[in-house]
Motif scaffolding. Structure first.
Motif, mmCIF file in Angstrom:
data_model
loop_
_atom_site.group_PDB
_atom_site.id
_atom_site.type_symbol
_atom_site.label_atom_id
_atom_site.label_comp_id
_atom_site.label_asym_id
_atom_site.label_seq_id
_atom_site.Cartn_x
_atom_site.Cartn_y
_atom_site.Cartn_z
ATOM 1 N N SER A 143 0.849 -1.192 0.000
ATOM 2 C CA SER A 143 0.000 0.000 0.000
ATOM 3 C C SER A 143 0.879 1.234 0.000
ATOM 4 C CB SER A 143 -0.927 0.024 1.222
ATOM 5 O OG SER A 143 -0.187 0.259 2.406
ATOM 6 N N ALA A 144 0.380 2.301 -0.579
ATOM 7 C CA ALA A 144 1.081 3.590 -0.619
ATOM 8 C C ALA A 144 0.078 4.643 -1.038
ATOM 9 C CB ALA A 144 2.262 3.554 -1.581
ATOM 10 N N ASP A 145 0.395 5.885 -0.750
ATOM 11 C CA ASP A 145 -0.505 6.973 -1.137
ATOM 12 C C ASP A 145 -0.694 7.029 -2.646
ATOM 13 O OD1 ASP A 145 -0.748 7.590 1.502
ATOM 14 O OD2 ASP A 145 0.515 9.394 1.446
ATOM 15 N N GLU A 146 0.369 6.648 -3.405
ATOM 16 C CA GLU A 146 0.295 6.719 -4.865
ATOM 17 C C GLU A 146 -0.148 5.419 -5.506
ATOM 18 O OE1 GLU A 146 3.064 6.698 -3.105
ATOM 19 O OE2 GLU A 146 4.364 8.421 -3.493
ATOM 20 N N ALA A 147 -0.432 4.396 -4.700
ATOM 21 C CA ALA A 147 -0.726 3.074 -5.247
ATOM 22 C C ALA A 147 -2.001 3.081 -6.073
ATOM 23 C CB ALA A 147 -0.834 2.059 -4.121
ATOM 24 N N SER A 148 -1.951 2.427 -7.222
ATOM 25 C CA SER A 148 -3.112 2.324 -8.104
ATOM 26 C C SER A 148 -3.953 1.115 -7.714
ATOM 27 C CB SER A 148 -2.646 2.192 -9.556
ATOM 28 O OG SER A 148 -1.945 0.971 -9.721
ATOM 29 N N ALA A 149 -5.038 0.907 -8.458
ATOM 30 C CA ALA A 149 -5.934 -0.218 -8.181
ATOM 31 C C ALA A 149 -5.254 -1.560 -8.394
ATOM 32 C CB ALA A 149 -7.175 -0.119 -9.066
ATOM 33 N N GLU A 150 -4.095 -1.562 -9.077
ATOM 34 C CA GLU A 150 -3.346 -2.810 -9.269
ATOM 35 C C GLU A 150 -2.935 -3.434 -7.938
ATOM 36 O OE1 GLU A 150 -0.887 -2.215 -13.408
ATOM 37 O OE2 GLU A 150 -0.202 -1.086 -11.651
ATOM 38 N N PHE A 151 -2.878 -2.631 -6.901
ATOM 39 C CA PHE A 151 -2.418 -3.112 -5.605
ATOM 40 C C PHE A 151 -3.571 -3.421 -4.648
ATOM 41 C CE2 PHE A 151 1.159 -0.859 -7.413
ATOM 42 C CZ PHE A 151 2.189 -1.767 -7.210
ATOM 43 N N ASN A 152 -4.775 -3.487 -5.189
ATOM 44 C CA ASN A 152 -5.917 -3.882 -4.366
ATOM 45 C C ASN A 152 -6.087 -5.405 -4.344
ATOM 46 O OD1 ASN A 152 -6.440 -1.211 -3.885
ATOM 47 N ND2 ASN A 152 -8.037 -1.039 -5.434
ATOM 48 N N THR A 178 5.520 7.460 -0.937
ATOM 49 C CA THR A 178 4.877 8.112 0.199
ATOM 50 C C THR A 178 4.019 7.107 0.973
ATOM 51 O OG1 THR A 178 4.751 10.154 -1.098
ATOM 52 C CG2 THR A 178 3.461 10.058 0.924
ATOM 53 N N ASN A 179 4.323 7.001 2.273
ATOM 54 C CA ASN A 179 3.553 6.114 3.148
ATOM 55 C C ASN A 179 3.494 4.693 2.584
ATOM 56 O OD1 ASN A 179 2.064 5.555 5.467
ATOM 57 N ND2 ASN A 179 0.109 6.033 4.498
ATOM 58 N N VAL A 180 4.658 4.153 2.244
ATOM 59 C CA VAL A 180 4.735 2.848 1.587
ATOM 60 C C VAL A 180 4.856 1.737 2.633
ATOM 61 C CG1 VAL A 180 5.881 1.504 -0.212
ATOM 62 C CG2 VAL A 180 5.958 4.002 -0.293
ATOM 63 N N LYS A 181 4.027 0.716 2.494
ATOM 64 C CA LYS A 181 4.038 -0.402 3.446
ATOM 65 C C LYS A 181 3.930 -1.720 2.691
ATOM 66 C CE LYS A 181 1.934 2.025 7.404
ATOM 67 N NZ LYS A 181 1.887 3.367 6.782
ATOM 68 N N VAL A 182 4.629 -2.732 3.218
ATOM 69 C CA VAL A 182 4.539 -4.095 2.712
ATOM 70 C C VAL A 182 3.948 -4.956 3.827
ATOM 71 C CG1 VAL A 182 5.786 -6.043 1.711
ATOM 72 C CG2 VAL A 182 6.595 -3.698 1.286
ATOM 73 N N TYR A 183 2.967 -5.785 3.476
ATOM 74 C CA TYR A 183 2.245 -6.594 4.465
ATOM 75 C C TYR A 183 2.491 -8.083 4.192
ATOM 76 C CZ TYR A 183 -0.462 -2.269 5.130
ATOM 77 O OH TYR A 183 -0.849 -0.976 5.361
#
Length: 403
Positions: A143-152, A178-183
């Motif tokens: 997830s990230a502030d710039e993340a597109s729908a590809e990351f849903n 920006t505000n990048v996280k890996v889960y």
């Protein structure tokens, strides 16, 4: 004064891990639990005296047992039941960031037409070697502030290097900064015993029940078309008490539940992989329903001078379920007869791409049925499956991965 009727709409569950089995913690904070119904209870058993007397009357009664058991129903949502998954499997969630969430500085994404792999080159806040955190086949999300729908949607590791993760999903070249996280996180069946104190508060009547020494004995999950993912956790415990107000930990305001929306199979499940291949490409047009049942075969043990159990022990793992799918290929009958072993896995997730993958590394199929029950109906195949210990690389029966 006329007494008012209590309402089930005011019920609230909460829980706390126990440091000592059967002892409700008196420090720390309780954690609220989401549920759609519950059956927690202490079943008190009494017996009557067998004394014979000339009056023909019963001279007395005495307590013989007080068994604490029951469970609660759920609509599955991301991260809400992670401690219970861990306790059910008697394993431990893998270390990955802060409780499964790793904050990083940036991720540079590029797609290679030759390899047909997307590369996620990760700049971490500190030295982070992803080869020690992830393996091929693991599920994760970004997830990230710039993340597109590809990351849903969850991503599956195809290759991993110290600073990069490769996936087979075709991702658009971009940089997330920006505000990048890996889960990520994974847990498998083990032998670590865990217990909880579970509280049931009926807030409109200010009545509270606490069930102590509660072990997660069973779990069932149902993944059905056009519905939320539903399930149940079933417990066996050691004792119960009644009171008023909050009764867990320091009895102050509890930690609230997670806020993710319930996961559903319409937008939150693509299908299932059998031996790494999508079943929709060979066996069926679509799966209608999958169920999971996991049973620790726990037993309580009684002792003189104790009302209830002195201890609870786990037995043999019994895991499996059923699959209902539209009929296309009967070759699966041969797999049942030849006792072929399969790997089954599938993922479910919410609108933000967070959820779980459920993985059986070794199972046998059983009880295939493709009955024509009436006219003008879709022909379906019903299958059962039994999970076995994987004699290959994992040596496990069941994995849950979170992302």
């Amino acid at each position: 004064m006329t007494l008012r009727v209590g309402s089930t709409s005011y019920a609230q569950l909460a829980f706390m891990p126990e440091a000592e089995i059967g002892k409700t913690p008196t420090t720390g904070k309780g954690i609220d639990l989401r549920m759609t119904g519950e059956s927690l209870e202490q079943n008190i058993t009494k017996d009557v005296s067998k004394e014979i007397n000339q009056s023909r009357q019963v001279s007395g009664m005495f307590l013989t047992d007080a068994q604490t058991s029951g469970g609660f129903n759920i609509e599955l949502s991301a991260r809400e039941y992670d401690p219970l998954f861990e306790a059910l499997l008697m394993g431990t969630w893998s270390k990955f960031g802060d409780n499964g969430v790793l904050s990083v500085q940036s991720i540079a994404i590029s797609y290679d037409d030759t390899t047909q792999l997307s590369k996620l080159e990760i700049t971490a806040n500190r030295n982070t070697d992803f080869t020690k955190l992830l393996s091929v086949g693991n599920y994760f999300s970004v997830s990230a502030d710039e993340a597109s729908a590809e990351f849903n949607y969850p991503l599956i590791v195809a290759q991993v290097e110290a600073g990069s993760i490769y996936v087979k999903t075709k991702l658009t070249d971009a940089t997330l900064a920006t505000n990048v996280k890996v889960y990520h996180g994974h847990v498998s069946n083990g032998v670590t015993d865990r217990s909880f104190s579970i509280e049931k508060r009926l807030t409109d009547k200010d009545q509270t029940f606490v069930y102590s020494g509660m072990h997660v004995n069973k779990m069932s999950l149902s993944f059905e078309s056009q519905a939320a993912v539903t399930g149940n956790f079933d417990f066996i415990g050691m004792s119960s008490e009644w009171g008023t107000g909050r009764m867990l930990g320091d009895k102050s305001e509890y930690i609230p539940s997670q806020t993710g929306i319930p996961i559903n199979t319409v937008v939150g499940m693509k299908g299932a992989l059998l031996d790494g291949e999508d079943v929709r490409e060979k066996l069926t047009a679509a799966i209608e329903k999958i169920s999971i049942d996991y049973d620790n075969s726990m037993k309580g043990h009684a002792g003189i001078g104790v009302l209830g159990f002195v201890d609870i022990t786990a037995g043999t793992i019994n895991a499996g379920g059923t699959i209902s799918m539209y009929f296309n290929d009967a070759s699966i009958y041969n797999d049942v007869i030849s006792q072929k072993h399969h790997r089954l896995e599938f993922a479910v997730y919410d609108k933000d791409g967070h959820g779980y993958a459920f993985i059986f590394p070794c199972l046998e199929l059983k009880d295939p049925k493709a009955a024509v029950s009436g006219k003008d109906e879709a022909l379906k195949m019903e299958l059962g499956y039994t999970a076995l210990q994987d004699s290959g690389n994992t040596d496990k029966t069941f994995f849950i991965e979170r992302f």
